[in-house]
Design an enzyme around this catalytic site. Structure first.
Site, PDB file in Angstrom:
ATOM      1  N   CYS A 126       0.811  -1.213   0.000  1.00 35.60           N
ATOM      2  CA  CYS A 126       0.000   0.000   0.000  1.00 35.60           C
ATOM      3  C   CYS A 126       0.849   1.270   0.000  1.00 35.60           C
ATOM      4  O   CYS A 126       0.454   2.279  -0.604  1.00 35.60           O
ATOM      5  CB  CYS A 126      -0.969  -0.004   1.180  1.00 35.60           C
ATOM      6  SG  CYS A 126      -0.196   0.040   2.809  1.00 35.60           S
ATOM      7  N   HIS A 153      -1.727   1.929   7.183  1.00 34.12           N
ATOM      8  CA  HIS A 153      -2.267   1.946   5.828  1.00 34.12           C
ATOM      9  C   HIS A 153      -2.144   3.369   5.300  1.00 34.12           C
ATOM     10  O   HIS A 153      -2.074   4.327   6.079  1.00 34.12           O
ATOM     11  CB  HIS A 153      -3.725   1.483   5.791  1.00 34.12           C
ATOM     12  CG  HIS A 153      -4.237   1.213   4.411  1.00 34.12           C
ATOM     13  ND1 HIS A 153      -3.557   0.422   3.518  1.00 34.12           N
ATOM     14  CD2 HIS A 153      -5.348   1.636   3.759  1.00 34.12           C
ATOM     15  CE1 HIS A 153      -4.234   0.351   2.388  1.00 34.12           C
ATOM     16  NE2 HIS A 153      -5.325   1.085   2.504  1.00 34.12           N
ATOM     17  N   ASP A 170      -8.562   4.610  -2.852  1.00 33.78           N
ATOM     18  CA  ASP A 170      -7.598   3.574  -2.484  1.00 33.78           C
ATOM     19  C   ASP A 170      -7.211   2.826  -3.753  1.00 33.78           C
ATOM     20  O   ASP A 170      -7.984   2.020  -4.273  1.00 33.78           O
ATOM     21  CB  ASP A 170      -8.201   2.613  -1.458  1.00 33.78           C
ATOM     22  CG  ASP A 170      -7.160   1.711  -0.824  1.00 33.78           C
ATOM     23  OD1 ASP A 170      -6.265   1.238  -1.562  1.00 33.78           O
ATOM     24  OD2 ASP A 170      -7.238   1.465   0.392  1.00 33.78           O
TER      25      ASP A 170
END
Length: 490
Positions: A126, A153, A170
């Site tokens: 990520c 995250h 995202d």
């Protein structure tokens, strides 16, 4: 601030197929406007969705453990390696050690933090995804900021001028405007979530944990997890950073940023209750916006594409459709060669699918999204509304499976359903004669291990040498009042 480098933005822009994404965005906007005549969105909103889909489906790849650089076999995480001079040059102070279980070779995985390097490697987790995606947003002119979450995250937010608000994005999930994803969908217990842009730092924690609970109760629950610093100190520190970052801005721009912040604060104290089972999917926003993101729920039929005979097809009594994954476009042969860009544009329904380009193998295909047990796509043809019916149908489709992966192809008309293999051969459906609609569907499932999603593929083709279309639907038509050849008398 690296994202603001003109030279770096040019490098990123050279990687993005901007003309194709803009063309697809325009098509998506037209479909949204048809679904909702009062649509107030603009092409930039749709361009963001196209960029997300391209980034996940074609450009970047996820890394759990790298394949062995010596034998190509699987590896397992085995601690860390010291960074090399080149690693440090690209801001990779942390280098993972991936050990091959077969030949015991150590393959290094530098965790690069410089987005310029990520344009080359195009892989990571990520951190790398959000870092590189935010750069790509800035390169094509979208106003974007980097979001850091203390529970490990990161993601991106992009400002929508048409909606006058920041949209959660995202890139790992190809997810837009779903800020409840992490706490409702993933079960995370969030505490600090901070947004960083070239002009502003904002504590956006309160956008994310809005669930079914009463606001005050939820607020206290989040506050109970925020014990690392005093709240007053955090506010003063953020205010000090913003004063410094905005010192050189015009009074008009500073006022604009302040107004945006006030709108955000109102949003934070006005939670929207998500529908059960939606993983925190947003329920606010227009039908067009939700339809464009394929999140319209019960209203989804508004954006489902159905092929209806054109005047040319009615005259010729023929419908002929082809799709090629390498070019990613539909070719409506029977209607003067009309083309529809993008595999979604001609689909009636699709679930958990994306288009994957393997640049190391120069191959492309449709596969189900990682983490999904199954994926499906269907195409629908309706000739009844044009006063026609089916005389004959043939379908040719190509799919490929590996290990225990499986693809189930069906064509359906009325109450009659026929299964057929995706072997590239032509398959007919004589029993469909006289029907007024046809649905062709493929369902992908099965596979083994972390790569199970790759073990069932549709339309696998070479990127270098485009082959013949891997989906072809041919329907001979006749007027509804005319009896079909199979049912007419002698």
């Amino acid at each position: 601030m690296l994202y603001e480098s003109p030279a770096l933005q040019q490098k990123a822009l050279a990687c993005v197929p901007l003309p194709r994404l803009r063309a697809n965005a325009q098509q998506r906007l037209l479909q949204a406007q048809e679904a909702d005549p009062e649509c107030s969105l603009d092409q930039e909103d749709m361009l963001l969705l196209e960029l997300l889909g391209w980034f996940k489906g074609e450009f970047f790849s996820w890394v759990d453990c790298l394949p062995c650089e010596r034998c190509g076999g699987p590896t397992k995480s085995a601690g860390a390696l010291p960074p090399s001079h080149d690693d440090l040059r690209w801001d990779a102070s942390r280098v993972e050690k991936h050990l091959c279980s077969a030949c015991h070779t150590s393959t290094p995985f530098p965790r690069y933090n410089n987005p310029e390097k990520l344009l080359e490697t195009r892989r990571g987790r990520c951190g790398e995804w959000a870092n590189c995606f935010t750069l790509c947003c800035r390169a094509i002119g979208l106003e974007a900021r980097y979001i850091w979450d203390s529970t490990d995250h990161v993601w991106t937010e992009v400002f929508s001028a048409s909606q006058q608000r920041w949209l959660h994005c995202d890139s790992c999930e190809n997810s837009c405007d779903k800020p409840l994803l992490y706490e409702v969908g993933w079960g995370k217990k969030l505490s600090y979530v901070l947004a960083f842009s070239r002009e502003q730092v904002v504590d956006v924690t309160w956008r994310v944990p809005q669930t079914f609970q009463v606001v005050d109760v939820k607020h206290q629950e989040v506050l109970s997890r925020r014990g690392q610093v005093q709240e007053a100190w955090l506010r003063e520190t953020i205010d000090g950073l913003n004063t410094e970052k905005q010192r050189s801005l015009s009074p008009e721009r500073r006022r604009e940023l302040l107004e945006r912040l006030l709108v955000e604060l109102v949003e934070f104290i006005s939670p929207k209750t998500p529908k059960a089972g939606s993983l925190g999917g947003r329920v606010s926003g227009s039908l067009a916006w939700r339809a464009a993101r394929e999140e319209s729920g019960t209203a989804q039929k508004a954006e489902e594409f159905v092929f209806v005979p054109t005047e040319t097809e009615k005259s010729e009594k023929l419908f002929h459709l082809q799709y090629s994954a390498s070019g990613d476009r539909y070719h409506r042969v029977s209607s003067g060669g009309v083309e529809l860009p993008g595999w979604r544009s001609g689909a009636w329904r699709q679930e958990a699918l994306f288009r994957k380009e393997e640049h190391d193998w120069n191959m492309v295909y449709l596969a189900r999204e990682q983490g999904s047990l199954s994926g499906r796509i269907s195409w629908k043809f309706d000739c009844g509304s044009a006063g026609l019916k089916i005389r004959s149908v043939t379908v040719r489709a190509l799919s490929q499976t590996f290990h225990s992966g499986r693809v189930c192809w069906t064509m359906c008309s009325g109450q009659d359903t026929i299964e057929f293999p995706g072997d590239g051969e032509v398959h007919a459906a004589p029993s469909f004669s006289g029907s007024t609609e046809l649905i062709v569907e493929a369902e992908l499932a099965g596979g083994e291990g972390e790569s199970s999603w790759q073990h069932a593929q549709l339309f696998r083709q070479s990127l270098k040498e485009p082959k013949e279309p891997s989906l072809e639907i041919l329907i001979a038509l006749e007027t509804a009042s005319q009896p079909s050849a199979e049912t007419s008398g002698p």
